[in-house]
Design an enzyme around this catalytic site. Sequence first.
Site, mmCIF file in Angstrom:
data_model
loop_
_atom_site.group_PDB
_atom_site.id
_atom_site.type_symbol
_atom_site.label_atom_id
_atom_site.label_comp_id
_atom_site.label_asym_id
_atom_site.label_seq_id
_atom_site.Cartn_x
_atom_site.Cartn_y
_atom_site.Cartn_z
ATOM 1 N N ARG A 65 0.833 -1.214 0.000
ATOM 2 C CA ARG A 65 0.000 0.000 0.000
ATOM 3 C C ARG A 65 0.865 1.261 0.000
ATOM 4 O O ARG A 65 0.528 2.263 -0.642
ATOM 5 C CB ARG A 65 -0.941 -0.011 1.207
ATOM 6 N N HIS A 117 -6.602 7.419 12.226
ATOM 7 C CA HIS A 117 -6.164 6.021 12.074
ATOM 8 C C HIS A 117 -4.679 5.919 11.719
ATOM 9 O O HIS A 117 -4.237 4.888 11.215
ATOM 10 C CB HIS A 117 -7.012 5.314 11.011
ATOM 11 N N CYS A 128 10.899 1.704 21.652
ATOM 12 C CA CYS A 128 11.264 3.023 22.216
ATOM 13 C C CYS A 128 10.188 4.079 22.002
ATOM 14 O O CYS A 128 10.280 5.173 22.552
ATOM 15 C CB CYS A 128 12.609 3.493 21.660
ATOM 16 N N THR A 185 -17.349 8.072 3.434
ATOM 17 C CA THR A 185 -17.164 7.042 4.472
ATOM 18 C C THR A 185 -18.447 6.239 4.628
ATOM 19 O O THR A 185 -19.550 6.800 4.588
ATOM 20 C CB THR A 185 -16.672 7.663 5.803
ATOM 21 N N ASN A 210 -21.393 11.578 -0.267
ATOM 22 C CA ASN A 210 -20.951 10.198 -0.491
ATOM 23 C C ASN A 210 -21.514 9.691 -1.812
ATOM 24 O O ASN A 210 -22.456 10.260 -2.360
ATOM 25 C CB ASN A 210 -21.430 9.315 0.677
ATOM 26 N N LEU A 211 -20.922 8.616 -2.277
ATOM 27 C CA LEU A 211 -21.401 8.009 -3.519
ATOM 28 C C LEU A 211 -22.822 7.487 -3.351
ATOM 29 O O LEU A 211 -23.629 7.516 -4.279
ATOM 30 C CB LEU A 211 -20.454 6.861 -3.887
#
Length: 248
Positions: A65, A117, A128, A185, A210-211
């Site tokens: 990705r 995210h 560390c 989303t 949105n779609l």
Amino acid sequence: MEALRDLPADAPLVVLTGAGISAESGIPTFRDPDGIWARVRLEDVATPEAFARDPGRVHAFYDARRRALLDPAVRPNPAHEALAMLERRWPGPFLLVTQNIDDLHERAGSRRLLHMHGELLKALCTACGERREWRGDLGVETVCPACGRRGTLRPDVVWFGEMPYHLEVIHAALERCRLFVAVGTSGQVYPAAGFVEVARRHGALTVELNLERSAVSDLFHLHRFGRAGEIVPAFVDELLLVTGVGLA
Ligand code: APR
């Protein structure tokens, strides 16, 4: 308040984005028929348990990705650019919260931006705690440049079962915003899917771009359905015009 024209021009805004905003830039979404979770089981690559069981597999998934994101053909699209323009022009407080781990909002010029995210182009050392920009592959043999330990780096992304980043700041912004806009989303992953409810309960006008209808569509006052590259610039222009801020 149920209309954009009632919104004061200095009203606090929160915009939430998801994978749909980057789809036209060539980054696949998760839950569409050709999405990532149609090809890979999230339990195999996106949980702390998966990483403990088979870190090589998880690294390979994120390496692929990361390489795809760094392909020169992948660029911000007009939806990312419109939100960066809105941030520059809006006279009131503005916060962009993204669930996306790509850097297309930054490349488009967004600055008041939180990656809830995490970020694909960062690595986190589990030994560390050092976080740093990371554009190459990661593997079980990779050495942390900060502490020198081997095999302790992970992608700085939030996996299922982990706590998203910046939730306190995000909640404070949701509670005071007057306009909440969700872009691209599916409304299936919490806590982000619950943000519309928080904003609405505190008096915000809520808009879904949105779609198609999402799982939480009913909680939005207004909807615009279509491709993000078209409906987001159109909505931003409409908002700047009806509130009197103006286009340029
Ligand atoms: N324009 C606008 N919306 C679009 C477009 C487009 N060109 N293409 C797809 N969409 C919409 C889909 O209809 C869907 O509602 O974007 C949404 C994408 O939904 P998901 O794939 O579920 O992505 P998202 O909501 O960001 O997922 C949330 O789940 O696994 C994860 O951690 C990952 O951050 C991600 C989270």
